[in-house]
Design an enzyme around this catalytic site. Structure first.
Site, PDB file in Angstrom:
ATOM      1  N   ASP A   1      -8.155   3.656   1.146  1.00 12.55           N
ATOM      2  CA  ASP A   1      -7.576   4.136   2.093  1.00 12.55           C
ATOM      3  C   ASP A   1      -8.041   4.695   3.465  1.00 12.55           C
ATOM      4  O   ASP A   1      -8.753   5.494   3.025  1.00 12.55           O
ATOM      5  CB  ASP A   1      -6.426   5.237   1.509  1.00 12.55           C
TER       6      ASP A   1
ATOM      7  N   ARG B   1      -3.548  -0.574   5.496  1.00 16.76           N
ATOM      8  CA  ARG B   1      -4.075  -1.643   4.717  1.00 16.76           C
ATOM      9  C   ARG B   1      -3.061  -2.954   4.562  1.00 16.76           C
ATOM     10  O   ARG B   1      -3.467  -3.897   4.666  1.00 16.76           O
ATOM     11  CB  ARG B   1      -4.346  -1.196   3.228  1.00 16.76           C
TER      12      ARG B   1
ATOM     13  N   CYS C   1       0.997  -1.198   0.002  1.00 14.79           N
ATOM     14  CA  CYS C   1      -0.027  -0.123   0.179  1.00 14.79           C
ATOM     15  C   CYS C   1       0.880   1.262   0.002  1.00 14.79           C
ATOM     16  O   CYS C   1       2.002   1.182  -0.341  1.00 14.79           O
ATOM     17  CB  CYS C   1      -1.019   0.013   1.066  1.00 14.79           C
TER      18      CYS C   1
HETATM   19  P1  4NP Z   1      -1.757   2.913   4.010  1.00 11.95           P
HETATM   20  O1  4NP Z   1      -2.349   4.233   4.490  1.00 11.95           O
HETATM   21  O2  4NP Z   1      -1.136   3.142   2.735  1.00 11.95           O
HETATM   22  O3  4NP Z   1      -3.025   1.955   3.949  1.00 11.95           O
HETATM   23  O4  4NP Z   1      -0.699   2.447   5.100  1.00 11.95           O
HETATM   24  C1  4NP Z   1      -1.621   5.376   4.665  1.00 11.95           C
HETATM   25  C2  4NP Z   1      -0.584   5.739   5.560  1.00 11.95           C
HETATM   26  C3  4NP Z   1      -0.259   6.867   5.697  1.00 11.95           C
HETATM   27  C4  4NP Z   1      -0.552   7.889   4.722  1.00 11.95           C
HETATM   28  C5  4NP Z   1      -1.415   7.477   3.589  1.00 11.95           C
HETATM   29  C6  4NP Z   1      -2.101   6.110   3.631  1.00 11.95           C
HETATM   30  N1  4NP Z   1       0.245   9.089   4.775  1.00 11.95           N
HETATM   31  O5  4NP Z   1      -0.241  10.005   3.816  1.00 11.95           O
HETATM   32  O6  4NP Z   1       1.111   9.203   5.622  1.00 11.95           O
END
Ligand code: 4NP
Length: 150
Positions: free
Chosen positions: A119, A9, A3
């Site tokens: 997300d 995720r 991800c």
């Molecule tokens: P992930 O979610 O991709 O599912 O781990 C996110 C975690 C952090 C960020 C964006 C999405 N961020 O912008 O820091």
């Protein structure tokens, strides 16, 4: 499993799949990574840990790392959560055979639909619960595929 941050995720997919692989007695190497470098070394988001724990899966031992082109060497399947992850991973492919390994994580649930796991990072606990329900179903479908491959 890949991800963006590797704190919401993909660690959930990683932890759930690890648990189901153990339950089924399968021998499969599972890992997760993020395309971004923002959260390297961090444990998963506490909301994701809390949601998974409520359903009996522990994630707190996982640590975020960034996806690298070496992962194409070490893994047979690279499963991405959304279209943006797909493009970021594809940019690191060294040749056509690497690219063939990249698939949408939800492909096993919704074949060829390029369906994304939303997300939840800027969302509420309800969004985390929805991600859990989706990833739980998709990991069940993936386990069935792995059982038939072995
Ligand atoms: P992930 O979610 O991709 O599912 O781990 C996110 C975690 C952090 C960020 C964006 C999405 N961020 O912008 O820091």
């Amino acid at each position: 499993m890949v991800c963006l941050g590797n704190i919401c995720r993909s660690p959930l997919a990683d932890g759930l799949l690890l648990r189901k692989i153990k339950e089924q007695g399968l021998d499969v190497l599972v890992d997760s990574a993020g395309t971004a470098n923002y959260h390297i070394g961090k444990a998963p988001d506490h909301r994701m840990i809390q949601t998974a724990a409520k359903h009996g899966t522990s994630l707190e031992f996982l640590r975020a790392r960034q996806f690298t082109s070496k992962d194409f060497q070490n893994f047979d399947h690279i499963l991405v959560m959304d279209q943006s992850n797909y493009h970021n991973v594809a940019k690191l492919a060294r040749h056509a055979d690497d690219l063939k390994k990249v698939e949408y994580f939800l492909h096993y649930l919704y074949p060829n639909q390029k369906e994304a796991v939303p997300d939840p990072y800027y969302g509420t606990l309800k969004d985390f619960e929805e991600v859990y329900q989706l990833v739980d179903k998709a990991t069940d479908a993936l386990i069935q595929k792995l059982i038939h491959e072995h």
